[in-house]
Design a protein around this motif. Structure first.
Motif, PDB file in Angstrom:
ATOM      1  N   ALA A 177      41.642  15.763  61.187  1.00 45.12           N
ATOM      2  CA  ALA A 177      41.249  15.825  59.777  1.00 45.12           C
ATOM      3  C   ALA A 177      39.842  15.261  59.586  1.00 45.12           C
ATOM      4  O   ALA A 177      39.022  15.834  58.875  1.00 45.12           O
ATOM      5  CB  ALA A 177      42.261  15.062  58.926  1.00 45.12           C
ATOM      6  N   LEU A 178      39.548  14.144  60.272  1.00 50.39           N
ATOM      7  CA  LEU A 178      38.231  13.510  60.119  1.00 50.39           C
ATOM      8  C   LEU A 178      37.110  14.402  60.646  1.00 50.39           C
ATOM      9  O   LEU A 178      36.009  14.414  60.099  1.00 50.39           O
ATOM     10  CB  LEU A 178      38.190  12.172  60.866  1.00 50.39           C
ATOM     11  CG  LEU A 178      38.956  11.013  60.241  1.00 50.39           C
ATOM     12  CD1 LEU A 178      38.952   9.826  61.190  1.00 50.39           C
ATOM     13  CD2 LEU A 178      38.333  10.632  58.908  1.00 50.39           C
ATOM     14  N   ALA A 179      37.415  15.151  61.703  1.00 49.59           N
ATOM     15  CA  ALA A 179      36.385  15.981  62.321  1.00 49.59           C
ATOM     16  C   ALA A 179      35.852  17.033  61.353  1.00 49.59           C
ATOM     17  O   ALA A 179      34.749  17.541  61.523  1.00 49.59           O
ATOM     18  CB  ALA A 179      36.932  16.650  63.578  1.00 49.59           C
ATOM     19  N   MET A 180      36.640  17.355  60.334  1.00 53.78           N
ATOM     20  CA  MET A 180      36.176  18.309  59.318  1.00 53.78           C
ATOM     21  C   MET A 180      35.268  17.616  58.305  1.00 53.78           C
ATOM     22  O   MET A 180      34.757  18.230  57.388  1.00 53.78           O
ATOM     23  CB  MET A 180      37.365  18.931  58.574  1.00 53.78           C
ATOM     24  CG  MET A 180      38.334  19.694  59.445  1.00 53.78           C
ATOM     25  SD  MET A 180      37.574  21.126  60.205  1.00 53.78           S
ATOM     26  CE  MET A 180      37.329  22.188  58.778  1.00 53.78           C
ATOM     27  N   GLU A 181      35.102  16.315  58.465  1.00 49.16           N
ATOM     28  CA  GLU A 181      34.310  15.483  57.556  1.00 49.16           C
ATOM     29  C   GLU A 181      34.642  15.745  56.084  1.00 49.16           C
ATOM     30  O   GLU A 181      33.794  16.158  55.289  1.00 49.16           O
ATOM     31  CB  GLU A 181      32.819  15.626  57.878  1.00 49.16           C
ATOM     32  CG  GLU A 181      32.496  14.700  59.017  1.00 49.16           C
ATOM     33  CD  GLU A 181      31.346  15.092  59.908  1.00 49.16           C
ATOM     34  OE1 GLU A 181      30.687  16.102  59.638  1.00 49.16           O
ATOM     35  OE2 GLU A 181      31.123  14.362  60.868  1.00 49.16           O
ATOM     36  N   PRO A 182      35.911  15.482  55.738  1.00 48.01           N
ATOM     37  CA  PRO A 182      36.365  15.745  54.366  1.00 48.01           C
ATOM     38  C   PRO A 182      35.879  14.658  53.420  1.00 48.01           C
ATOM     39  O   PRO A 182      35.520  13.567  53.850  1.00 48.01           O
ATOM     40  CB  PRO A 182      37.883  15.701  54.492  1.00 48.01           C
ATOM     41  CG  PRO A 182      38.134  14.752  55.605  1.00 48.01           C
ATOM     42  CD  PRO A 182      36.980  14.867  56.554  1.00 48.01           C
TER      43      PRO A 182
END
Lengths: 278, 246
Positions: free
Chosen positions: B154-159
């Motif tokens: 989820a973090l890798a999508m930089e939400p």
């Protein structure tokens, strides 16, 4: 003479004279079965994707009507081609098309027609297998993909279908083996596959049974080899049973039950190395 | 005051005749760490799933930077790529390795190059302590590890905001710590988080705002200190009392 010796002698005689013809037939049967199974799988996967495009009450009427129609058409396709014998489908397409179109519309040669008929026949079966395969995948996989912003197409191609494909591989194998054998019905439109070779050789030599023995051995060899290759493919798709660590895992070693410290300053001093231990 | 990321107005959701959420209003500002607590069946998870459009709200608005995303003709995939979600059951892609799980969204959705996606994925896997396991498949790692990978994915999508749907409820007790430690670190770094949880210690010590839900409505909302030390409603007191043993 002992009938077994007789059979052996006749078989050897047939083989030495007509080995080339038989092998040509084997080759035609194999590439018909393999290519048509592959095309059938693609048709099945496409039907699977189209069948599972979600639509709800927030979508406009056009989209809902379109998707409803697509699903209906796929349903009709599956029922018709799964519900009629392939031998008749071959006749209908090979002889029926020119009959109805006053000879303007027809397959150039029987082999082309064979490709068409076997592919869409396999596709009808695969559409159902793929549908079952997609249903069997945990809905969480779709949600996980949606949650990172994937579209339906991306979700299907990257996440759902690879898993579906692995799960229905035994079913694809079934279809391949069925196609190896059932292409024999294409002799009705005189495609020179393995069984048709038998018909013509037996017709000229009157050695029906010895030729049939060669056919039996030939088909059995093809299906057994196919089944061994499929098992190997399954193993390969499962991947390695183990994996290698690229470095030590600091966090899981120190992890314990979580007891949060009461004092806020302690909380801010916690870090990854600090784990659950006090 | 900065502009809120999410503003939820009069949100309701029913499944058939069964009303799950009634007239929910609340706001998520940048940097907020909000815990949503409440008994099972109070609508916490449904609220989170509505926010991510995994469920279609029956009524009401979800304003993302002032734009309603709950209406017709919204590009849901595009919106979801700004709102990360971590699930109770991890939902890692079973056909991919840990590293691929964290790369696929960046490559397909954000259209990053493979090298860029890989570097970024490694950064976040490093952060959750899962960098050693990049070659493992989800079935080969433990629940706590899976959840840490899911957080990295989820973090890798930089939400802009990260939603957690009971992230530790499916874990064995000894694995809860490793996941909460990661979440606490994210909170300290200023990540905007919305956490549905049964971990009262986490809600009390890490979040700055707590929302207590009961029977599909927000029963009480306030700073974590207020809710835990001085709850105004009897329902909140009763609920919290159940966690006060020992």
């Amino acid at each position: 003479m002992n009938p077994f010796v007789q059979l052996w002698n006749d078989t050897v005689k047939l083989w030495t004279t007509y080995a080339g013809l038989y092998l040509n037939g084997v080759w035609t049967t194999i590439y018909l079965a393999v290519i048509c199974t592959a095309i059938g799988c693609l048709i099945g996967l496409l039907c699977g994707i189209l069948n599972t495009i979600p639509y709800g009450r927030n979508d406009n009427f056009l989209k809902r009507a379109f998707l409803g129609t697509v699903r209906g058409l796929i349903r009709v396709y599956v029922e018709v081609f799964r519900g009629t014998p392939m031998i008749l489908q071959a006749v209908v397409f090979y002889y029926g098309l020119p009959y109805f179109s006053n000879y303007t519309l027809r397959f150039e040669n029987a082999l082309l027609c064979a490709f068409f008929v076997v592919s869409i026949n396999t596709g009808a079966y695969m559409a159902e297998s793929v549908r079952g395969g997609i249903i069997s995948i945990d809905p969480g996989q779709t949600e996980g993909a949606k949650a990172i912003g994937m579209t339906h197409w991306q979700t299907m191609v990257s996440v759902i279908l690879p898993q579906t494909l692995r799960n229905i591989l035994p079913q694809i194998g079934n279809n391949l083996i069925i196609n190896l054998k059932d292409t024999s019905v294409l002799s009705i439109i005189s495609v020179s596959e393995f069984f048709n070779v038998h018909k013509s050789i037996a017709g000229t030599t009157y050695l029906y049974f010895p030729s049939a023995a060669i056919e039996m051995i030939g088909y059995l060899t093809m299906t057994v080899v196919a089944s061994i290759l499929l098992r190997m493919l399954e193993k390969k798709m499962d991947g390695a049973d183990s994996y290698e660590l690229t470095q030590a895992d600091a966090l899981s070693l120190s992890a314990g039950t979580y007891t949060l410290n009461k004092k806020p300053e302690d909380i801010h001093n916690r870090n990854l190395e600090g784990g659950g231990k006090k | 005051m900065s502009e809120p990321i999410l503003q939820i107005n009069h949100l309701s959701k029913s499944f058939g005749a069964h009303v799950v959420l009634r007239d929910i209003d609340f706001t998520v500002n940048p940097g907020d760490v909000i815990s949503i607590i409440g008994a099972s069946g109070s609508g916490k998870s449904t609220l989170l799933r509505c926010i991510n459009l995994l469920e279609t709200p029956t009524n009401g608005e979800i304003l993302y930077h002032g734009k309603n995303v709950a209406g017709k003709g919204v590009n849901a995939p595009e919106y979801r790529s700004h709102v990360g979600m971590v699930f109770q059951s991890f939902n890692l892609f079973n056909n991919m390795t840990v590293l691929e799980n964290c790369m696929v969204g960046q490559m397909k959705v954000l259209k990053k190059s493979k090298e860029e996606a890989r570097a970024n994925a490694m950064k976040y896997l490093e952060k959750v302590g899962m960098a050693p396991y990049i070659n493992a498949k989800p079935r080969q790692i433990s629940g706590g590890q899976k959840q840490r990978v899911a957080i990295a994915r989820a973090l890798a999508m930089e939400p802009e905001v990260l939603l957690f749907d009971e992230p530790t409820s499916a874990l064995d007790p000894e694995m809860v710590g490793e996941v909460l430690t990661v979440m606490q670190q994210l909170a300290n770094e200023g990540m905007t988080m919305l956490v549905v949880t049964h971990e009262m210690a986490f809600a009390r010590d890490v979040s700055d705002r707590v929302v207590f839900m009961a029977d599909g409505v927000i029963c009480e909302e306030g700073s974590s200190e207020d809710i835990f030390t001085n709850p105004r409603k009897q329902q909140t007191r009763d609920f919290l009392a159940r966690f006060r043993k020992g």
